[in-house]
Design a protein around this motif. Structure first.
Motif, PDB file in Angstrom:
ATOM      1  N   MET A  19       0.841  -1.189   0.000  1.00  0.00           N
ATOM      2  CA  MET A  19       0.000   0.000   0.000  1.00  0.00           C
ATOM      3  C   MET A  19       0.881   1.245   0.000  1.00  0.00           C
ATOM      4  O   MET A  19       1.996   1.226   0.527  1.00  0.00           O
ATOM      5  N   ARG A  21       0.787   5.514   0.899  1.00  0.00           N
ATOM      6  CA  ARG A  21       0.056   6.523   1.663  1.00  0.00           C
ATOM      7  C   ARG A  21       0.148   7.868   0.950  1.00  0.00           C
ATOM      8  O   ARG A  21       1.242   8.387   0.739  1.00  0.00           O
ATOM      9  N   PHE A  30      -4.739   9.037   3.080  1.00  0.00           N
ATOM     10  CA  PHE A  30      -5.329   7.728   2.825  1.00  0.00           C
ATOM     11  C   PHE A  30      -4.274   6.765   2.306  1.00  0.00           C
ATOM     12  O   PHE A  30      -3.208   7.166   1.833  1.00  0.00           O
ATOM     13  N   TRP A  31      -4.603   5.479   2.386  1.00  0.00           N
ATOM     14  CA  TRP A  31      -3.755   4.396   1.893  1.00  0.00           C
ATOM     15  C   TRP A  31      -4.457   3.745   0.714  1.00  0.00           C
ATOM     16  O   TRP A  31      -5.665   3.542   0.740  1.00  0.00           O
ATOM     17  N   VAL A  32      -3.687   3.402  -0.309  1.00  0.00           N
ATOM     18  CA  VAL A  32      -4.262   2.782  -1.503  1.00  0.00           C
ATOM     19  C   VAL A  32      -3.247   1.818  -2.103  1.00  0.00           C
ATOM     20  O   VAL A  32      -2.031   2.029  -1.985  1.00  0.00           O
ATOM     21  N   ARG A 112      -4.367  -7.085   6.997  1.00  0.00           N
ATOM     22  CA  ARG A 112      -5.775  -6.695   7.106  1.00  0.00           C
ATOM     23  C   ARG A 112      -6.015  -5.953   8.418  1.00  0.00           C
ATOM     24  O   ARG A 112      -6.721  -4.954   8.463  1.00  0.00           O
ATOM     25  N   PHE A 115      -5.247  -2.172   8.608  1.00  0.00           N
ATOM     26  CA  PHE A 115      -6.160  -1.221   7.971  1.00  0.00           C
ATOM     27  C   PHE A 115      -7.042  -0.495   8.989  1.00  0.00           C
ATOM     28  O   PHE A 115      -7.600   0.548   8.679  1.00  0.00           O
ATOM     29  N   LYS A 118      -7.570   3.421   9.383  1.00  0.00           N
ATOM     30  CA  LYS A 118      -7.040   4.088   8.194  1.00  0.00           C
ATOM     31  C   LYS A 118      -8.135   4.186   7.129  1.00  0.00           C
ATOM     32  O   LYS A 118      -9.024   3.355   7.063  1.00  0.00           O
ATOM     33  N   THR A 119      -8.032   5.205   6.295  1.00  0.00           N
ATOM     34  CA  THR A 119      -8.872   5.295   5.106  1.00  0.00           C
ATOM     35  C   THR A 119      -8.149   4.492   4.042  1.00  0.00           C
ATOM     36  O   THR A 119      -6.987   4.780   3.717  1.00  0.00           O
ATOM     37  N   VAL A 120      -8.822   3.457   3.499  1.00  0.00           N
ATOM     38  CA  VAL A 120      -8.185   2.496   2.600  1.00  0.00           C
ATOM     39  C   VAL A 120      -8.951   2.403   1.284  1.00  0.00           C
ATOM     40  O   VAL A 120     -10.179   2.314   1.278  1.00  0.00           O
ATOM     41  N   LEU A 126     -10.921  -4.023   2.312  1.00  0.00           N
ATOM     42  CA  LEU A 126     -11.332  -4.139   3.711  1.00  0.00           C
ATOM     43  C   LEU A 126     -11.969  -5.490   4.012  1.00  0.00           C
ATOM     44  O   LEU A 126     -11.722  -6.061   5.072  1.00  0.00           O
TER      45      LEU A 126
END
Length: 151
Positions: A19, A21, A30-32, A112, A115, A118-120, A126
């Motif tokens: 991921m 940030r 956010f994290w993606v 998992r 998360f 955090k905004t993921v 999720l």
């Protein structure tokens, strides 16, 4: 409204997902999973591979398509194709100009449980991803359109 096509990679290692940030203080944090827009006639798998390298400094192999996601804000509507990938090598490094321009401040392997709080993105990570993985990702799944909370 501008339209954009994009690709991302879900790379897993030891039950953790790669991921990045994105943090712009006071605006978003956010994290993606890594990914971004395809350039010209670039194949989507190539775009996903390039984006991982640009955002994290890692070399990956792109495998199968698992999710198709759409999201929009008042200026842009994007269709993003999420692929499963496999780590080939490299060291995490978010110092590339492309990463800095996107306010990427960190990359990490998150479980998992990490998360929590955090905004993921994509939101499938999720819950759905873990179930779909156990079931072997039967077919690529369209997950719908979501409105972006920030952009």
């Amino acid at each position: 409204m501008r339209h954009r096509i994009a690709a991302g990679a879900i790379i897993e290692r030891e039950d953790k997902i790669l991921m990045v940030r994105h943090c712009k203080p006071g605006i978003y944090d956010f994290w993606v999973a890594p990914g971004g827009g395809a350039i010209d006639d670039e194949p989507l798998a190539d775009a996903a591979r390039r984006e991982v390298l640009e955002e994290c400094g890692l070399r990956v192999e792109i495998d199968r398509l698992v999710y198709i996601e759409e999201f929009s804000n008042p200026e842009t509507r994007e269709c993003k194709f999420w692929f499963i990938g496999r780590l080939l090598g490299g060291e995490i490094d978010c110092g590339a100009d492309e990463a800095t321009r996107e306010h990427i401040v960190e990359a990490a392997w998150l479980s998992r449980g990490d998360f929590a709080g955090k905004t993921v993105f994509p939101p499938m990570l999720l819950d759905d991803y873990w179930r779909d993985r156990e079931q072997g990702f039967a077919a690529p799944r369209y997950v719908g359109l979501r409105r972006m909370a920030f952009y």
